[in-house]
Design a protein around this motif. Structure first.
Motif, PDB file in Angstrom:
ATOM      1  N   GLN A  47       3.655   6.425  -0.954  1.00 22.93           N
ATOM      2  CA  GLN A  47       3.661   5.295  -1.889  1.00 22.93           C
ATOM      3  C   GLN A  47       2.266   5.077  -2.465  1.00 22.93           C
ATOM      4  OE1 GLN A  47       5.587   3.355  -3.468  1.00 22.93           O
ATOM      5  NE2 GLN A  47       4.384   1.523  -3.943  1.00 22.93           N
ATOM      6  N   THR A  48       1.263   5.095  -1.587  1.00 25.52           N
ATOM      7  CA  THR A  48      -0.113   4.918  -2.061  1.00 25.52           C
ATOM      8  C   THR A  48      -0.522   6.056  -2.983  1.00 25.52           C
ATOM      9  OG1 THR A  48      -0.729   3.686  -0.072  1.00 25.52           O
ATOM     10  CG2 THR A  48      -2.518   4.701  -1.325  1.00 25.52           C
ATOM     11  N   GLN A  49      -0.150   7.284  -2.627  1.00 24.28           N
ATOM     12  CA  GLN A  49      -0.506   8.432  -3.459  1.00 24.28           C
ATOM     13  C   GLN A  49       0.137   8.333  -4.841  1.00 24.28           C
ATOM     14  OE1 GLN A  49      -2.691  11.155  -2.579  1.00 24.28           O
ATOM     15  NE2 GLN A  49      -2.559  11.229  -4.810  1.00 24.28           N
ATOM     16  N   SER A  50       1.359   7.821  -4.906  1.00 22.24           N
ATOM     17  CA  SER A  50       2.031   7.686  -6.206  1.00 22.24           C
ATOM     18  C   SER A  50       1.281   6.708  -7.103  1.00 22.24           C
ATOM     19  CB  SER A  50       3.483   7.235  -6.016  1.00 22.24           C
ATOM     20  OG  SER A  50       3.565   5.880  -5.617  1.00 22.24           O
ATOM     21  N   LEU A  51       0.683   5.657  -6.523  1.00 19.42           N
ATOM     22  CA  LEU A  51      -0.106   4.715  -7.311  1.00 19.42           C
ATOM     23  C   LEU A  51      -1.440   5.339  -7.722  1.00 19.42           C
ATOM     24  CD1 LEU A  51       0.455   1.241  -5.603  1.00 19.42           C
ATOM     25  CD2 LEU A  51       1.860   2.423  -7.276  1.00 19.42           C
ATOM     26  N   ILE A  52      -2.042   6.089  -6.804  1.00 21.74           N
ATOM     27  CA  ILE A  52      -3.288   6.780  -7.137  1.00 21.74           C
ATOM     28  C   ILE A  52      -3.075   7.722  -8.314  1.00 21.74           C
ATOM     29  CG2 ILE A  52      -4.924   8.523  -6.305  1.00 21.74           C
ATOM     30  CD1 ILE A  52      -4.718   7.226  -3.533  1.00 21.74           C
TER      31      ILE A  52
END
Length: 357
Positions: free
Chosen positions: A125-130
């Motif tokens: 999830q965090t990587q998708s925002l990054i």
């Protein structure tokens, strides 16, 4: 400066740290912009029924029809997404000129003993925002190190901007409405859950029979709260353990200004705001050595190297002797003074401007 929007969706949770983060950051950035005769940043707030804020001209309240049409994005140049598991709304295909700033507070899921599949889901999830962002802000060097180790930021610049200190000096003279201790007391502030690790403090009530322990914060994990109550009862100290839940800001200020010591044995923090809230009063602070806490507490704090009852008791006893025998109050206050919302706002504005130049 062109149009900037701060997504304050998570301000619907009025007792959360993210509520205060968005409120303080938005207000201080706008003071800075107003002083420079720049257009104010808009705060994109949750639906009015979920808000406890008075309306301001720079408030943009979310409406149901925004799911279909977001006219406010037309003039937007920078969208600030303030949380690593939140959301990013701009459609880059439709609004290619919008630059996205993502603030990552922590990757605590890696430090909480969660199952691997839970960790991987959170990281994804965090990587998708990054992947949708043009610049990354971390709130501590520890968080930045975690991000660089476990995520791929590509060519996006990554900055460290500390949170500011929430000054809680109002109404400190008023007695608390929640509960007033009969004598001296220890204080902990934070969500009541396993990660905060508050149960390791109970042996201090055994070795200090004249003290009470006040724990302030949302009962995030009722099973953990009940476990603490049962443990205290088994030790015969339950009358001196007070699990207060959420309290008013005025009550919190009174507890911070009157406690004998502040204790934060948390296992995972991206920053640790309650630590510097206590330090602004010059209080002795006892912390775990986990994640970002040594970075924030610095040399002004005392640290638990482990959580065996005898270790917790010894660190507290020695720390209080040191605090009472040597002048440390000013050093503690100065450590808290390192963190200001004015400086945080200045650094965020610099990041915004770098994306629009």
């Amino acid at each position: 400066m062109s149009h900037i929007l701060l997504d304050c969706n998570l301000m619907k949770y009025s007792h959360s740290g993210l509520y205060h983060y968005c409120q303080h950051l938005g207000n201080h950035i706008n003071r800075l912009l107003a002083a420079e005769n720049q257009p104010l940043m808009q705060m994109y707030l949750p639906p009015r029924r979920k808000l406890k804020l008075d309306a301001e001209p720079h408030h943009l309240v979310e409406e149901r029809w925004h799911k279909l049409f977001r006219p406010f994005l037309k003039d937007c140049r920078v969208w600030h997404a303030p949380f690593q598991s939140g959301r990013i709304l701009p459609d880059k295909k439709r609004y290619p000129n919008i630059k996205v700033v993502l603030t990552i507070h922590d990757l605590n899921v890696l430090h909480e003993g969660k199952p691997k599949d839970v960790q991987q889901k959170s990281l994804a999830q965090t990587q998708s925002l990054i992947d949708q962002s043009d610049a990354i802000v971390c709130i501590s060097e520890f968080t930045k190190s975690d991000v660089l180790t476990h995520c791929d930021v590509g060519n996006s610049p990554i900055h460290v901007i500390y949170n500011g200190l929430n000054k809680v000096d109002e109404q400190v003279g008023r007695e608390p409405l929640s509960y007033k201790p009969a004598g001296e007391f220890l204080l902990g502030i934070g969500y009541q859950n396993q990660k905060k690790n508050f149960h390791v403090l109970l042996p201090l009530l055994e070795s200090n029979p004249d003290l009470e322990l006040m724990l302030v914060g949302h009962h995030d994990d009722p099973a953990y709260v009940n476990q603490m109550r049962q443990l205290a009862q088994s030790k015969g100290i339950d009358k001196r353990l007070h699990l207060l839940g959420t309290v008013s800001e005025a009550d919190k200020a009174w507890y911070l200004s009157h406690c004998k010591a502040f204790l934060h044995p948390s296992l995972a923090e991206g920053f640790g705001l309650p630590v510097i809230e206590a330090m602004q009063f010059g209080k002795p602070v006892f912390l775990s050595t986990a994640t970002s806490l040594p970075e924030i507490g610095g040399d002004a704090a005392f640290y638990f190297p482990s959580f065996e009852p005898e270790v917790v008791q010894a660190v507290y006893a020695e720390g209080m002797k040191t605090y009472e025998r040597t002048p440390r109050t000013e050093a503690i206050i100065q450590n808290a003074a390192r963190f200001t919302w004015e400086e945080s706002a200045r650094q965020y504005v610099s990041v915004y401007q770098s994306l629009m130049s």
